[in-house]
Scaffold this motif. Structure first.
Motif, mmCIF file in Angstrom:
data_model
loop_
_atom_site.group_PDB
_atom_site.id
_atom_site.type_symbol
_atom_site.label_atom_id
_atom_site.label_comp_id
_atom_site.label_asym_id
_atom_site.label_seq_id
_atom_site.Cartn_x
_atom_site.Cartn_y
_atom_site.Cartn_z
ATOM 1 N N ALA A 99 0.836 -1.206 0.000
ATOM 2 C CA ALA A 99 0.000 0.000 0.000
ATOM 3 C C ALA A 99 0.865 1.249 0.000
ATOM 4 O O ALA A 99 2.066 1.209 0.300
ATOM 5 C CB ALA A 99 -0.907 0.002 1.238
ATOM 6 N N LEU A 100 0.238 2.370 -0.344
ATOM 7 C CA LEU A 100 0.788 3.698 -0.077
ATOM 8 C C LEU A 100 0.254 4.133 1.270
ATOM 9 O O LEU A 100 -0.931 3.926 1.559
ATOM 10 C CB LEU A 100 0.330 4.702 -1.134
ATOM 11 C CG LEU A 100 0.498 4.371 -2.622
ATOM 12 C CD1 LEU A 100 -0.196 5.441 -3.472
ATOM 13 C CD2 LEU A 100 1.955 4.264 -2.987
ATOM 14 N N HIS A 101 1.064 4.750 2.109
ATOM 15 C CA HIS A 101 0.538 5.248 3.386
ATOM 16 C C HIS A 101 1.471 6.296 3.973
ATOM 17 O O HIS A 101 2.662 6.379 3.618
ATOM 18 C CB HIS A 101 0.313 4.116 4.394
ATOM 19 C CG HIS A 101 1.565 3.437 4.867
ATOM 20 N ND1 HIS A 101 2.357 3.936 5.880
ATOM 21 C CD2 HIS A 101 2.155 2.291 4.476
ATOM 22 C CE1 HIS A 101 3.371 3.125 6.083
ATOM 23 N NE2 HIS A 101 3.280 2.120 5.242
ATOM 24 N N GLY A 102 0.935 7.084 4.865
ATOM 25 C CA GLY A 102 1.712 8.122 5.516
ATOM 26 C C GLY A 102 2.617 7.572 6.599
ATOM 27 O O GLY A 102 2.374 6.499 7.161
ATOM 28 N N SER A 103 3.689 8.335 6.901
ATOM 29 C CA SER A 103 4.634 7.923 7.941
ATOM 30 C C SER A 103 5.412 9.140 8.410
ATOM 31 O O SER A 103 5.643 10.084 7.651
ATOM 32 C CB SER A 103 5.604 6.863 7.394
ATOM 33 O OG SER A 103 6.604 6.542 8.353
ATOM 34 N N ALA A 123 0.784 12.475 2.254
ATOM 35 C CA ALA A 123 -0.143 11.337 2.233
ATOM 36 C C ALA A 123 -1.578 11.806 2.395
ATOM 37 O O ALA A 123 -2.487 11.308 1.723
ATOM 38 C CB ALA A 123 0.227 10.345 3.337
ATOM 39 N N ALA A 124 -1.800 12.789 3.279
ATOM 40 C CA ALA A 124 -3.143 13.322 3.492
ATOM 41 C C ALA A 124 -3.653 14.041 2.244
ATOM 42 O O ALA A 124 -4.819 13.895 1.858
ATOM 43 C CB ALA A 124 -3.146 14.266 4.687
ATOM 44 N N SER A 125 -2.784 14.824 1.598
ATOM 45 C CA SER A 125 -3.184 15.544 0.392
ATOM 46 C C SER A 125 -3.455 14.586 -0.761
ATOM 47 O O SER A 125 -4.427 14.732 -1.500
ATOM 48 C CB SER A 125 -2.102 16.543 -0.007
ATOM 49 O OG SER A 125 -1.931 17.534 0.987
ATOM 50 N N LEU A 126 -2.590 13.585 -0.918
ATOM 51 C CA LEU A 126 -2.769 12.615 -1.994
ATOM 52 C C LEU A 126 -4.063 11.831 -1.795
ATOM 53 O O LEU A 126 -4.785 11.541 -2.755
ATOM 54 C CB LEU A 126 -1.575 11.660 -2.042
ATOM 55 C CG LEU A 126 -1.569 10.641 -3.181
ATOM 56 C CD1 LEU A 126 -1.429 11.344 -4.523
ATOM 57 C CD2 LEU A 126 -0.445 9.619 -2.987
ATOM 58 N N TYR A 127 -4.373 11.508 -0.562
ATOM 59 C CA TYR A 127 -5.582 10.754 -0.244
ATOM 60 C C TYR A 127 -6.831 11.482 -0.739
ATOM 61 O O TYR A 127 -7.782 10.875 -1.210
ATOM 62 C CB TYR A 127 -5.648 10.541 1.266
ATOM 63 C CG TYR A 127 -6.723 9.585 1.729
ATOM 64 C CD1 TYR A 127 -6.438 8.234 1.904
ATOM 65 C CD2 TYR A 127 -8.009 10.031 2.024
ATOM 66 C CE1 TYR A 127 -7.411 7.350 2.351
ATOM 67 C CE2 TYR A 127 -8.982 9.158 2.467
ATOM 68 C CZ TYR A 127 -8.683 7.826 2.626
ATOM 69 O OH TYR A 127 -9.652 6.950 3.058
#
Length: 409
Positions: A99-103, A123-127
């Protein structure tokens, strides 16, 4: 390697640009991750929308390369594998755990257990800008899409013309999805040439080589037509199919051993009035479910097709016919697989006009073309590969193509 400062500065500049910022995206997006550069780039056609540094999988937990799409999105997710580790703004690429995810830890080197880590803010913006079905390409090297022109590429039919459906020689897809409902995100109307088609779900197309399973399905269909009982027409030679073959051999005065040889295949198909399967096939999915498949012809079958991905854009900027944008990916097939497929000439992913030359080797019947073009909508995609999608493709997925790195890389 591209510096993280450069990527961050580029991302900020793109966010501030009213023409290419997240809120102003003009069409279907695709995301490309480079493992060499440890970077992610968001494209709208061939225009860069945003960039970000990433951290992919470390040694022993490599991030797979290939063609994926977003299967599931969760703002708050915890790993099912690694001690409930937080994976905020998770966007799943495979049901096996990638997956893609924030970190909060995104160093400039591979550091994850296989996922693609993104800085938390990005990650929040891409989501917010993606939806299920958005394509994500992961490559060892940096690649970027460019417009592809070819007579073989599909074009939308005028909305007031309904393509004939009854005379198309189609086969049901091999892996039919179950009855479980799948929620599919729909695209809002975008105006222009594709307005009246814009609410239609994009289709996913895969062109690949036929294999022994396709021949077996033709054999099973022929046995059933002739009154034998081959069992399920699934391309697998089970006990019912073997028994049906023996019965056919007995009826034809042949040795009844149940072994399928090229000679027996030819005799059986001729008896049933069927022709041998073509050496290529086209498979179509929509809404994460298989729709149909049909045959096509591939010229110079000894040459590898290579692995390519194209996405269709259809709005006022692209005109009535729309545009296709494509990339080629490295995919090094094992020697045993090339021998089985009859490939003696490898594909060069960096060859000039490689996609166009591959497309020029294919012949698709008018009926199949009309069927596909009647379904074509903005955001539809076309993948080309020498082998059919593997185990990652199944219920609730688009076509997933996992590529192989060169041995030793």
């Amino acid at each position: 390697m591209v510096s993280r400062f450069a990527l961050t500065a580029s991302f900020v500049a793109l966010l501030l640009s009213p023409a290419t910022g997240f809120a102003g995206s003009r069409g279907p997006l695709q995301i490309i991750v480079s493992k060499d550069q440890q970077s992610l780039v968001v494209y709208d056609g061939d225009a860069v929308i945003a960039t970000s540094p990433v951290s992919t999988g470390k040694a022993g937990h490599a991030t797979p390369t290939g063609i994926f799409s977003i299967l599931e999105k969760r703002r708050h997710h915890k790993s099912n594998i690694y001690s409930n580790a937080p994976m905020p703004f998770m966007q799943r690429l495979t049901w096996s755990g990638i997956a893609l995810h924030g970190s909060n830890h995104v160093p400039d080197y591979p550091a994850s257990h296989g996922c693609v880590r993104l800085p938390s803010a990005f990650a929040a913006s891409l989501y917010k800008m993606t939806e299920r079905g958005v394509h994500v390409l992961i490559s060892d090297r940096q690649i970027s899409p460019a417009e592809v022109k070819s007579a073989l590429l599909f074009r939308p039919v005028p909305v007031n013309i309904q393509p004939p459906l009854s005379d198309v020689p189609l086969r049901p897809a091999i892996s039919q999805a179950g009855d479980t409902p799948v929620v599919v995100a729909m695209r809002e109307p975008t105006g222009g040439a594709g307005t009246s088609r814009s609410m239609e779900e994009p289709i996913r197309i895969l062109i690949t080589r036929s294999d022994a399973r396709d021949t077996m399905r033709e054999v099973q269909t022929s046995l059933e037509f002739l009154g034998y009982a081959p069992g399920s027409i699934d391309g697998h030679a089970g006990t019912a199919t073997t028994a049906a073959l023996r019965a056919f051999q007995t009826g034809e005065g042949l040795e009844s051993d149940g072994k399928l040889t090229p000679e027996l295949t030819d005799k059986l198909l001729r008896k049933a009035g069927r022709t041998p399967p073509q050496n290529g096939k086209i498979l179509v999915r929509q809404g994460f479910k298989p729709l149909f498949e049909a045959g096509l012809t591939i010229d110079k079958s000894e040459e590898a097709l290579g692995t390519h991905f194209l996405q269709f854009r259809h709005n006022e900027e692209e005109g009535a016919e729309g545009k296709w944008f494509g990339v080629s990916l490295e995919n090094h097939l094992p020697a045993s697989m090339k021998k089985r497929l009859g490939i003696s000439i490898e594909a060069d992913p960096f060859a000039y006009n490689g996609i166009q030359r591959t497309l020029a080797r294919m012949t698709i019947s008018d009926d199949v073309r009309k069927r596909v073009e009647g379904l074509l909508a903005e955001g539809s995609s076309l993948s080309i590969a020498d082998t059919e999608s593997g185990l990652e493709t199944g219920q609730g997925t688009d076509f997933i193509t996992v590529t192989r790195s060169r041995p030793g890389d």
